[in-house]
Design a protein around this motif. Structure first.
Motif, short mmCIF file in Angstrom:
data_model
loop_
_atom_site.label_atom_id
_atom_site.label_comp_id
_atom_site.label_asym_id
_atom_site.label_seq_id
_atom_site.Cartn_x
_atom_site.Cartn_y
_atom_site.Cartn_z
N ARG A 1 23.67 35.46 35.44
CA ARG A 1 24.94 35.66 34.64
C ARG A 1 26.02 35.27 35.70
NH1 ARG A 1 27.19 39.39 29.96
NH2 ARG A 1 28.47 37.44 30.02
N ARG B 1 40.88 37.69 30.21
CA ARG B 1 40.12 38.43 28.66
C ARG B 1 41.31 40.70 29.41
NH1 ARG B 1 38.16 38.26 25.15
NH2 ARG B 1 36.48 40.04 24.00
N PHE C 1 31.83 42.35 34.20
CA PHE C 1 31.41 41.77 33.00
C PHE C 1 31.59 42.57 32.15
CE2 PHE C 1 28.66 38.69 35.50
CZ PHE C 1 29.20 37.58 34.63
N ASP D 1 33.01 41.23 28.94
CA ASP D 1 32.13 41.72 27.89
C ASP D 1 32.36 42.99 26.23
OD1 ASP D 1 30.00 40.15 28.34
OD2 ASP D 1 28.88 41.38 28.95
#
Length: 569
Positions: A2, A94, A307, A311
């Motif tokens: 990723r 995020r 991540f 996520d």
């Protein structure tokens, strides 16, 4: 994988870096090989014409090594920094979407470590994880080919030595560093979180004499991190030592085979020098791979932590086709509203009804944990409904984009953050284009302007970290001025008088009610002074509405509100 996909936009630079790295290392190998040829050939006293080509090649490879190495560093670091910037922006965005309800499982200090240190470690993959292996493969293959053309057995020995040094040794070092690799990033985050907590609570730790115990915990975490660094250094040393050992054994093997071939008359001393020095120089291509393997392992752990943030699911669901932004004035209605923070957790709100209309002022009161702040979070779309309905201007609140909702529903939330910048900078958070006159007008409405004018630097006075340079009352009024500057259609004031003494609390409550006259207002508070001026008081307990009415009606009715009134300070 990723993390590598994040580098799709810079793959051209990464390939350029790999090519330049291979060219730089190839120049280094060729430089030593040609130098060996030149010295061996010169010992035979040939004419200058016979060695002029080698002389030119030595100069070319010397210059080329530096030029290509610079190009490799430039391309690889440029690609890595571009990915780093994009990743850090993505993580910050995020975090902005997750705050505040979606960050309950993360510590603030650990989040800072993920945003800075872990992103830095993850981007090392593009510096150490792509170019060095490709360089080793290309240069190693080239060196083995040259040796095979001179002496096949020597080429086979070199190939075996390079494979062991380039694949087996990094694998051994990675296994030795496994514990350190998995634990370093989390330990760094725990240390940062502990330090952040200790610094934030330094005054309380000192007041209660607990600073030594807190320092001992920080020292223990630092000791663990130091121990992990030692293990990593030991693994690096192990890999470096094994590579040096294999290099020496391989060169000796090549040399013995070459000397035997010279003794048998297969070739002269000049090819022997080229063969031996090529084998020696070829290990420059694989020597960085041990460090690369360890760094890639740490980058993998850091990437997992990065991540984990990316996520984390949204605390609210954005609509696929949001409604147009609502225009003031607005009306908000809750019917049977239910909210829970965990899928199988208890309800923080359980069947709450609420009506907020233009010019109507409603107060939410109740004990700690009653669900008052959850109502504010629901109205500002920080959490979603688990049941019931919430409408804005007669339409489902969840069908509006969260940012559009927050432009018309805003205010001063509990424990507002004051940034370590000027008073003007803190105010402009609500309106970046506001002039100094606009800031002064908002400060005047919040009864803050006389204090600001008394400061030597006025609006440009620094507020300090968390507003440490100003008093509690001034912080609250500064947050109120910021809310007024944003001018939301529905003003939410969540515990605006928390931490103030009774006189300051009463004065600020009176000012708040004056300022919000004619505006839809939700006042969330533990303090009951001045609530005789609001249109309705809603009493919450354990997420449920247990009483509602005016101040006088609730006093006559008794119950929880009367109990709180009798025990007010």
């Amino acid at each position: 994988m990723r993390t590598l996909r994040l580098g799709r936009m810079v793959r051209g630079r990464l390939l350029l870096a790999a090519a330049a790295g291979a060219a730089a290392t190839g120049c280094a190998v060729a430089l030593l090989a040609v130098s060996g040829f030149l010295l061996a050939r010169a010992s035979q006293h040939p004419s200058i014409v016979a060695i002029s080509g080698a002389v030119v090649a030595v100069r070319a490879f010397s210059v080329g090594r530096g030029v290509f190495r610079y190009g490799e560093r430039l391309a690889s670091h440029d690609a890595a920094f571009r990915v780093l910037a994009d990743t850090r922006v993505a993580v910050f965005r995020r975090l902005a979407r997750l705050a505040p309800a979606g960050l309950a499982e993360f510590w603030s200090g650990d989040l800072l470590t993920r945003l800075i240190c872990d992103v830095d470690s993850a981007q090392d993959l593009f510096i150490r994880g792509i170019a060095p292996p490709l360089t080793a493969a290309l240069v190693g293959a080239g060196a083995v080919t040259v040796c095979l053309l001179i002496l096949v057995p020597a080429g086979g020995v070199l190939a075996a030595g390079l494979l062991l040094a380039g694949a087996a040794v990094p694998a051994v070092a990675a296994v030795a560093d496994r514990a350190s690799r998995r634990r370093t990033s989390p330990a760094r985050g725990e240390l940062a979180a502990g330090l952040a907590n200790m610094l934030a609570g330094a005054a309380d730790l000192h007041a209660f004499g607990a600073e030594d115990a807190s320092l001992a915990r920080i020292t223990a975490r630092d000791g663990e991190l130091t121990g992990l660094a030692r293990r990593s250094a030991a693994a690096t040393g192990l890999g470096t030592g094994l590579t040096a050992l294999l290099s020496g054994l391989t060169v000796w093997g090549v040399l013995v085979l070459g000397v035997a071939a010279v003794g048998a008359g297969a070739f002269s001393r000049v090819p022997l020098a080229v063969l031996t020095l090529t084998a020696l120089a070829a290990f420059e291509a694989v020597s960085p791979l041990t460090g690369a393997a360890l760094q890639i392992g740490q980058a993998r752990t850091a990437a997992r932590r990065v991540f984990a943030v990316l996520d984390t699911p949204d605390p609210v669901r954005e609509p696929d086709n949001p409604l147009p932004p609502p225009s003031p004035p607005v009306t908000v209605t809750l019917r049977g509203a239910r909210v829970r923070y965990l899928p199988d957790g208890p309800f923080a709100l359980d069947g709450v009804d609420l009506d907020l209309e233009p010019g109507r002022r409603v107060a939410l009161v109740g004990p700690n944990g009653a669900g008052k702040s959850t109502v504010a979070a629901l109205l500002m779309r920080f959490v979603d409904l688990a049941g019931g309905t919430a409408t804005l201007c007669g339409r489902d609140l969840a069908r509006y984009a969260a940012d559009d909702v927050r432009r018309v529903i805003g205010g001063c939330l509990q424990d507002p953050h004051i940034f370590d910048t000027t008073i003007a900078g803190n105010l402009r958070l609500a309106s970046p284009d506001a002039s100094d006159d606009d800031l002064a007008a908002a400060a005047a409405r919040a009864r803050l302007l006389p204090w600001i004018d008394s400061l030597p630097d006025g609006l440009h006075t620094l507020a300090g970290a968390h507003g440490a340079a100003i008093s509690g009352g001034e912080r609250q009024r500064l947050a109120l001025a910021r809310a007024l500057l944003a001018d939301p259609a529905l003003m939410i004031l969540d515990e605006p008088t928390a931490g103030l003494d009774p006189d300051a609390r009463r004065a600020l409550t009176a000012d708040l009610l004056d300022l919000t006259a004619g505006r839809a207002t939700l006042l969330i508070t533990h303090q009951l002074d001045g609530l005789d001026q609001v249109d309705e008081i809603v009493v919450l307990q354990a997420g449920r509405v247990v009483q509602r009415g005016t101040h006088s009606e609730l006093l006559l009715a008794g119950g929880l509100y009367r109990w709180m009134w009798d025990r007010r300070t």
